[in-house]
Design a protein around this motif. Structure first.
Motif, PDB file in Angstrom:
ATOM      1  N   THR A 279      30.591  41.706  10.539  1.00  0.00           N
ATOM      2  CA  THR A 279      30.321  43.110  10.247  1.00  0.00           C
ATOM      3  C   THR A 279      30.140  43.270   8.743  1.00  0.00           C
ATOM      4  OG1 THR A 279      32.645  43.723   9.910  1.00  0.00           O
ATOM      5  CG2 THR A 279      31.791  43.797  12.181  1.00  0.00           C
ATOM      6  N   VAL A 280      29.497  44.358   8.364  1.00  0.00           N
ATOM      7  CA  VAL A 280      29.308  44.636   6.940  1.00  0.00           C
ATOM      8  C   VAL A 280      30.663  44.782   6.258  1.00  0.00           C
ATOM      9  CG1 VAL A 280      28.460  46.321   5.276  1.00  0.00           C
ATOM     10  CG2 VAL A 280      27.039  45.675   7.236  1.00  0.00           C
ATOM     11  N   HIS A 285      34.429  43.060   2.148  1.00  0.00           N
ATOM     12  CA  HIS A 285      35.792  42.731   1.718  1.00  0.00           C
ATOM     13  C   HIS A 285      35.877  41.291   1.223  1.00  0.00           C
ATOM     14  CE1 HIS A 285      37.756  46.174   4.262  1.00  0.00           C
ATOM     15  NE2 HIS A 285      37.242  46.598   3.120  1.00  0.00           N
ATOM     16  N   ALA A 286      35.173  40.374   1.898  1.00  0.00           N
ATOM     17  CA  ALA A 286      35.193  38.966   1.502  1.00  0.00           C
ATOM     18  C   ALA A 286      34.618  38.769   0.107  1.00  0.00           C
ATOM     19  CB  ALA A 286      34.419  38.123   2.512  1.00  0.00           C
ATOM     20  N   ALA A 296      27.935  50.500  -0.372  1.00  0.00           N
ATOM     21  CA  ALA A 296      26.699  50.807   0.358  1.00  0.00           C
ATOM     22  C   ALA A 296      25.727  51.559  -0.543  1.00  0.00           C
ATOM     23  CB  ALA A 296      27.019  51.632   1.601  1.00  0.00           C
ATOM     24  N   GLY A 297      26.254  52.489  -1.359  1.00  0.00           N
ATOM     25  CA  GLY A 297      25.397  53.227  -2.289  1.00  0.00           C
ATOM     26  C   GLY A 297      24.826  52.332  -3.367  1.00  0.00           C
ATOM     27  N   LEU A 298      25.666  51.473  -3.950  1.00  0.00           N
ATOM     28  CA  LEU A 298      25.205  50.537  -4.978  1.00  0.00           C
ATOM     29  C   LEU A 298      24.136  49.602  -4.410  1.00  0.00           C
ATOM     30  CD1 LEU A 298      28.605  49.487  -6.611  1.00  0.00           C
ATOM     31  CD2 LEU A 298      26.802  50.821  -7.699  1.00  0.00           C
ATOM     32  N   TYR A 299      24.392  49.116  -3.225  1.00  0.00           N
ATOM     33  CA  TYR A 299      23.498  48.166  -2.573  1.00  0.00           C
ATOM     34  C   TYR A 299      22.127  48.793  -2.325  1.00  0.00           C
ATOM     35  CZ  TYR A 299      22.205  44.425   0.708  1.00  0.00           C
ATOM     36  OH  TYR A 299      21.584  43.371   1.349  1.00  0.00           O
ATOM     37  N   PRO A 307      23.356  47.834   3.371  1.00  0.00           N
ATOM     38  CA  PRO A 307      23.812  46.532   3.889  1.00  0.00           C
ATOM     39  C   PRO A 307      23.614  46.402   5.396  1.00  0.00           C
ATOM     40  CG  PRO A 307      25.417  47.441   2.351  1.00  0.00           C
ATOM     41  CD  PRO A 307      24.409  48.502   2.580  1.00  0.00           C
ATOM     42  N   SER A 308      23.828  47.480   6.132  1.00  0.00           N
ATOM     43  CA  SER A 308      23.654  47.442   7.592  1.00  0.00           C
ATOM     44  C   SER A 308      22.209  47.144   7.960  1.00  0.00           C
ATOM     45  CB  SER A 308      24.090  48.766   8.213  1.00  0.00           C
ATOM     46  OG  SER A 308      25.463  49.014   7.982  1.00  0.00           O
ATOM     47  N   GLU A 309      21.261  47.718   7.212  1.00  0.00           N
ATOM     48  CA  GLU A 309      19.848  47.461   7.497  1.00  0.00           C
ATOM     49  C   GLU A 309      19.494  46.001   7.229  1.00  0.00           C
ATOM     50  OE1 GLU A 309      17.915  51.863   6.555  1.00  0.00           O
ATOM     51  OE2 GLU A 309      18.257  50.453   4.904  1.00  0.00           O
ATOM     52  N   THR A 310      20.057  45.426   6.175  1.00  0.00           N
ATOM     53  CA  THR A 310      19.812  44.016   5.883  1.00  0.00           C
ATOM     54  C   THR A 310      20.361  43.144   7.006  1.00  0.00           C
ATOM     55  OG1 THR A 310      19.956  44.400   3.510  1.00  0.00           O
ATOM     56  CG2 THR A 310      20.186  42.138   4.239  1.00  0.00           C
TER      57      THR A 310
END
Length: 315
Positions: A279-280, A285-286, A296-299, A307-310
């Motif tokens: 999961t994202v 966290h890792a 998510a905003g920075l990404y 990140p979810s779309e990637t």
């Protein structure tokens, strides 16, 4: 087509293409948000490839040439500064990638450069063994002549129909030999180097601090990775000195730089793994991100998607 033009928007697309087509393992950090508008036109001349590169934004490259071929590059036009190991690269400087040795350079702003790859077979036949420091000053007339010959050869190739006729292949080899003849003059400073050992690019003091900080960061625990003051303490310097080294070398502070490093590492993982395997949240966290909404905003700001779309598009 005899001439292939490809365009990339993000660093990970460039890394994959660079390795597959040039035998170079790159580690690219995109220091500015948004699309890179990176364009490459590659023309093959029977073992010699001319790579015309246009790019925008600030990019930090760390390349390693795999195999025993030859790769040389220099800038033709630039609206921003180009640095190699913290030292400014001028219009009369060229860079040779030594096999197995990391090559470091930073691009600021729009740039047009030419990179020439010579196959291992041709390097063996020619007996070329570049030595010494990868970055060297070249007489301007030599680089200008090489640029003009490569431009003329590229124009000729783009006008040709796709063909496998003996006549066409002979003409390509004639252009290849002409490029190699002029290239040999440009390579003379490396061929005449006295030292048989490959010496490192002379790095600036600030660049050495940045590399030392990266080593501590990569080996450090969570307290080092999250606290610049702790990082500076382990390096035996003040936060101010550490900040100045990063700002003068990369144009951003250490906290922002290491955040971008973790953001790039997260994207590589998201592209590599299948959406059913992780999961994202777990991956974020890792990589040291605790606030999922913020990362998510920075990404999305940096790469143009969440990140979810990637992860959903990953293989």
């Amino acid at each position: 087509m005899n001439s292939d033009c490809v365009r990339f928007e993000t660093f990970d697309e460039i890394e994959m293409f660079w390795f597959e087509t040039m035998g170079i393992s790159p580690s690219l950090t995109q220091l500015t948000a948004g699309p890179l508008n990176f364009e490459l036109r590659a023309e093959d001349f029977e073992g010699v490839t001319l790579n015309w590169v246009r790019s925008e934004g600030r990019q930090l490259w760390r390349d390693v040439l795999e195999g025993d071929g030859l790769h040389i590059g220099y800038m033709i036009e630039s609206e921003g500064t180009v640095l190699s190991s913290g030292l400014e690269v001028g219009s009369k400087d060229a860079l040779v990638w030594h096999p197995g040795q990391e090559t470091d350079y930073l691009l600021h702003g729009p740039l047009l450069s030419l990179e020439i790859s010579v196959s291992e077979d041709l390097v063996d036949v020619l007996g070329w063994t570049p030595r010494g420091a990868p970055l060297r000053r070249i007489p301007g007339e030599r680089l200008n002549r090489l640029t003009e010959v490569c431009r003329t050869a590229s124009r000729w190739l783009r006008l040709q129909e796709v063909s496998d006729s003996p006549e066409f292949r002979n003409q390509k080899r004639m252009w290849r030999d002409h490029v190699l003849e002029v290239l040999s003059e440009v390579l003379m400073p490396w061929m005449e180097a006295q030292s048989v050992s490959v010496s490192a690019i002379p790095a600036s003091r600030q660049h050495k601090i940045v590399r030392s900080a990266e080593t501590v960061f990569e080996l450090g625990e969570d307290d080092v990775q999250g606290d610049i003051e702790t990082l500076a303490g382990q390096l035996g310097m003040s936060k101010r000195k550490l900040y100045y080294a990063f700002q003068s070398t990369l144009g951003i502070g250490p906290r922002r730089y290491f955040e971008l490093r973790r953001l790039h590492a997260l994207r590589r993982e998201l592209k590599r793994l299948h959406k059913d395997d992780c999961t994202v949240t777990e991956l974020a966290h890792a990589h040291g991100f605790t606030q999922l909404g913020r990362v998510a905003g920075l990404y999305k700001t940096h790469f143009g998607e969440t990140p979810s779309e990637t992860l959903r598009r990953s293989v």
